[in-house]
Structure formats: structure tokens, C-alpha cells
Design an enzyme around this catalytic site. Structure first.
Site, mmCIF file in Angstrom:
data_model
loop_
_atom_site.group_PDB
_atom_site.id
_atom_site.type_symbol
_atom_site.label_atom_id
_atom_site.label_comp_id
_atom_site.label_asym_id
_atom_site.label_seq_id
_atom_site.Cartn_x
_atom_site.Cartn_y
_atom_site.Cartn_z
ATOM 1 N N LYS A 72 1.293 -1.149 -0.146
ATOM 2 C CA LYS A 72 -0.149 -0.142 -0.188
ATOM 3 C C LYS A 72 1.637 1.572 -0.090
ATOM 4 O O LYS A 72 0.621 2.522 -0.269
ATOM 5 C CB LYS A 72 -1.010 0.025 0.964
ATOM 6 C CG LYS A 72 -1.684 -1.284 0.773
ATOM 7 C CD LYS A 72 -3.247 -0.861 2.004
ATOM 8 C CE LYS A 72 -4.701 -1.416 1.643
ATOM 9 N NZ LYS A 72 -3.702 -3.453 2.477
HETATM 10 C C1 LIG Z 1 -4.746 -4.486 1.601
HETATM 11 C C2 LIG Z 1 -4.007 -5.955 1.455
HETATM 12 C C3 LIG Z 1 -4.351 -6.752 0.491
HETATM 13 C C4 LIG Z 1 -5.605 -6.519 0.136
HETATM 14 O O1 LIG Z 1 -5.313 -5.681 -1.389
HETATM 15 P P1 LIG Z 1 -6.941 -4.842 -2.266
HETATM 16 O O2 LIG Z 1 -6.059 -4.149 -3.403
HETATM 17 O O3 LIG Z 1 -7.490 -4.307 -1.355
HETATM 18 O O4 LIG Z 1 -7.584 -5.905 -2.800
HETATM 19 C C5 LIG Z 1 -3.310 -7.919 0.383
HETATM 20 N N1 LIG Z 1 -2.571 -8.127 1.163
HETATM 21 C C6 LIG Z 1 -1.567 -6.875 1.965
HETATM 22 C C7 LIG Z 1 -0.872 -6.915 2.935
HETATM 23 C C8 LIG Z 1 -2.677 -5.910 2.132
HETATM 24 O O5 LIG Z 1 -2.508 -4.546 2.903
#
Ligand SMILES: *Cc1c(COP(=O)(O)O)cnc(C)c1O
Length: 434
Positions: A107
Site C-alpha cells: 500500500k
Molecule cells: C490491502 C492488502 C491486501 C488487499 O488488497 P486489495 O487491493 O484491497 O484487494 C492484500 N495484502 C495486504 C498485505 C494488504 O495490506
């Protein structure tokens, strides 16, 4: 480029407005009016381009002239200023490690891009901007680091007390300065509901310039396409098959960005939506019935989503045609027990440590490749295993090393403001913080 509201297609806004507002009327998600195709020569020869150039080429049509090209080049370069290696685990499966950024989660890239764009757009704003966000763990840290120390911007993060991991908590609470962490006596849903109430409260909005930083913002969603290009750049240099791409999914923003890149011309054999026990989309792909449910808690907590918000964008990408969607994506669901089993197995066999989210993806891709022999692919490694030490250390029966960057953080002091799940308490805080 214009973006239209998926609930009210007559509402059309530019990149700047969509990035600042987050969502449109009736909480409708914004969607680009057209999909700019990649130049074929570019896509076939990614290794001839620097990562920064690839990221710039990926994003420029979405931003248009709303950010000058030299500023956009700087923004993308800063956003991806850490390594993003594609590591081979075995002959069939590689992992794109997206967790070498400031908070060790993928993220960081979306949040880093969005915060820099907002900071550019709001530079000359008279009023201070308050970014308000609820987090179940990873989002808050990435957003906090993205906005840390930016002038004219405060960040207020709500997180559920005792429900985030120790590393996640430090990433939210130890920064200080313009980052305020509110420790809420309640669940993630309570946090999210408080944030929603704040956005619709007149008194707060008359006093503060509030903006959101959630995952549906186009400035967080669109830059995720870059992962897939950088993966392909490395893939092309050592593999001759087109990859199956497997994405650990919760809100489905990441995989939706991957499919967007694919429809723009990025080669992909197939996409796999890898889910934990929260299996709304795998069920939909199997039965065509979309039944949102309450999320159940799992080891891969960032994927505990019962009603994925980006699902409507995926439908839009396929003009709501179920059959073409099904030809491109398959869904799998993996429970906690299998997830643990995979972490153990991959560590023992290949000496590679998966975090629970990436382990869900590994399990799904392995299963798909078993059902479709002769193919190869990669998973997106979305978090560093050290963020989930309890599960990982139990699975591999070894202590995991804390990266240096984290050691310093873990020694810092946690600073929070504790509130109850009570809107009046949040309101009082927001109106009095400055
Ligand atoms: C947010 C997150 C996801 C999921 O991603 P999306 O875009 O919401 O499908 C997967 N793995 C981790 C570690 C995350 O922080």
C-alpha cells in the site's frame, strides 16, 4: 482524462477533483472515461526503460496536464524509490516483492502516489487539509508515511484498539508531528462508521477541509498498475511464457488495477483472485450470485473484506459481461489452516518466508497451475512477513529477523489519543485539534 461516477454517469470530473473528493455523489466510485492503450513496442521491450520511465508512461494519460510532466516524473520516481524485485520461488512460481517500502506493505505505493498528488494540488490552499482515514492495519501506516511532514496537511487515523499487530501499531502511532492516531475502543467497522459520520457532518465540514485517503480513491487505485509493468519487465528477461498473475485480494483494488493494465495491453495469461475465508468473489465467479457478507477475521487480516468496494470497477472493465470476466479471472478461497500449511511448506522446501497474505496467493496459484499444467506465473507479495510475526513464526518454527529500518521504529514511543466508539468524541477532537 475525465472520470465518471459509476452511480451517476452524468457526474464527470477531472483527475484533480476525483483525487481530492475521493468519491462522487451517493458514494459512487470514479472510473476513467477511456483506457489509454500501451504502445506495443514499449510493452514488448520494458527492459529498455528505467522503472521511473515505465511508471511515468503508465500514469501520464490518467493525469493529463493537471500535473506538469516534470512534477509527475518526480512524484512517480519518489513513489517507487525502493526495490521491487521479482523473486523465483520455484520453476513455476515467482513472487513480486512489493514490501520494501517505508511501511513494508504494498500500500506504500498507492498511498505514496496519492499523498504526493494531493500535496501538489493543495499546495496553495488557504485552509489546512485534514485527511481522515479508518484502518484495519496496513492502510493507516502507509497513509501516515505518505503524508508525514507535508506542509498544510494533517492526518487523523482511527484504528481499533488491540486489533492491529505491534509493527502496524508503531507505524501508525510513533510518527507524531502532523499525524494523529486515534485508538478506538471498538472494531474496524466502528472506526469506519465514525469516519463516515464525520464526512457527512455539517459542522465539521464547515470548519475543516476534510478529505479521505481510502483505497477507492483513483489516485491510490491507478498507480497500482505500475506493479504489473515492473513485474513484467523482470519476467520478460528470464521467461518465455506469458504469466498467470495471482493477487491476494480484499477490497479488489490491486487486482482491478492489474486487469486495467491488461486491458491496456499488458500481456497476462490469466488473473487469479486469491481470497482467504472471505470468499464473496470466488463464490460469485462460481455461481454468478454476488452475496456480500460480514467479514470474518483471518490471519490475513488486510483481506478480511465481506463486500469488496472495487467489485463495481471490475464489472465496468468487462462491460458487465460475466462470460468475458470469467475468461480472465478465476477465484480461489484459502482458509487459515491451509495458509499456515503453505507458509511451513514453502519455508521448508524453498527457504522462502511468505507472510499470510502472500501465502493465500501462493496456495491459489499452485492450485490453478495444478489444474492447468504447463503454465507459469507470479504472485504479488503484499506484506513483509515481519508484520505478522505470530502466525509466521509459529508456521516456520523460527524467529524472523527484524529489518534494520524497523528496529529503530519499534523503539519509538507510541502516542495515541484514546476515544470510545462515539461520534461526539471524534467530533470534539476534530474541532479542537488545531
Ligand atoms: C490491502 C492488502 C491486501 C488487499 O488488497 P486489495 O487491493 O484491497 O484487494 C492484500 N495484502 C495486504 C498485505 C494488504 O495490506
Amino acid at each position: 482524462m475525465k472520470y465518471y461516477n459509476l452511480k451517476h454517469s452524468e457526474e464527470k470530473v477531472d483527475f484533480r477533483t476525483a483525487a481530492i473528493k475521493g468519491q462522487g455523489k451517493d458514494k459512487g466510485l470514479f472510473f476513467p472515461e477511456n483506457l489509454p492503450l500501451f504502445n506495443e513496442e514499449f510493452i514488448q521491450n520494458l527492459h529498455q526503460y528505467s522503472d521511473e520511465e515505465i511508471a511515468y508512461q503508465c500514469m501520464k494519460d490518467f493525469v493529463g496536464d493537471e500535473i506538469p510532466s516534470e512534477v509527475l516524473r518526480k512524484i512517480v520516481a519518489e513513489t517507487i524509490s525502493f526495490e521491487i524485485p521479482l523473486i523465483k520461488i520455484n520453476d513455476e512460481i515467482s513472487v513480486l516483492e512489493l514490501f520494501h517500502g517505508p511501511t513494508l506493505a504494498f500500500k506504500d505505493i498507492g498511498a505514496g502516489f496519492m499523498s504526493r498528488c494531493l500535496s501538489y494540488f493543495l499546495e496553495n490552499q488557504q485552509k489546512k487539509v485534514t485527511v481522515l482515514v479508518a484502518t484495519s492495519g496496513d492502510t493507516g501506516g502507509a497513509v501516515a508515511h505518505g503524508f508525514y511532514n507535508l506542509p498544510g496537511i494533517d492526518v487523523v487515523i482511527l484504528y481499533p484498539k488491540n486489533r492491529v499487530s505491534p509493527v502496524q501499531e508503531k507505524q501508525l502511532t510513533a510518527l507524531g508531528k502532523n499525524i494523529y492516531a486515534l485508538e478506538v475502543n471498538g472494531s474496524f467497522d466502528d472506526c469506519q462508521s465514525l469516519v463516515k459520520q464525520a464526512f457527512s457532518n455539517e459542522e465539521i465540514n464547515n470548519t475543516l477541509f476534510l478529505t479521505s485517503a481510502n483505497s477507492i480513491n483513483i489516485a491510490r487505485w491507478l498507480p497500482q498498475q505500475i506493479y504489473y509493468l515492473l513485474a513484467l519487465k523482470q519476467w520478460q528477461q528470464r521467461e518465455n511464457k506469458i504469466p498467470v498473475i495471482c493477487v491476494p485480494s480484499g477490497n479488489f483494488g490491486n487486482i482491478c488495477a492489474g486487469i486495467l493494465a491488461h486491458l491496456r495491453g499488458l500481456p497476462a495469461e490469466h488473473f487469479i483472485a486469491a481470497c482467504n475465508a472471505n470468499d464473496v468473489i470466488p463464490e460469485y465467479l462460481k455461481t454468478r450470485a454476488f452475496n456480500p457478507k460480514d467479514a470474518v477475521p483471518t490471519l490475513s487480516n488486510a483481506m478480511d473484506v465481506g463486500d469488496p468496494s472495487n467489485f463495481v470497477r471490475i464489472l465496468e472493465l468487462f462491460n458487465n459481461e460475466f462470460d468475458s470476466l470469467k475468461n480472465t479471472i478465476s477465484g480461489y478461497s484459502t482458509d487459515d489452516q491451509e495458509t499456515m500449511h503453505t507458509i511451513t511448506k514453502v519455508y521448508n522446501k524453498y527457504h522462502y518466508i511468505l507472510d499470510p497474505h502472500s501465502a493465500v496467493a501462493f496456495t491459489s496459484l499452485e492450485q490453478y497451475l495444478k489444474e492447468n499444467p504447463g503454465k507459469k506465473g507470479f504472485i504479488l507479495g503484499t506484506a513483509h512477513p515481519v508484520k505478522f510475526p505470530d502466525a509466521v513464526e509459529k508456521a516456520i518454527k523460527t524467529k524472523i529477523e527484524i529489518p534494520q529500518s524497523l528496529e529503530a521504529l519499534m523503539k519509538k514511543e507510541k502516542k495515541t489519543i484514546e476515544i470510545n466508539s462515539d461520534f461526539e468524541e471524534l467530533k470534539r477532537f476534530l474541532l479542537n485539534k488545531n
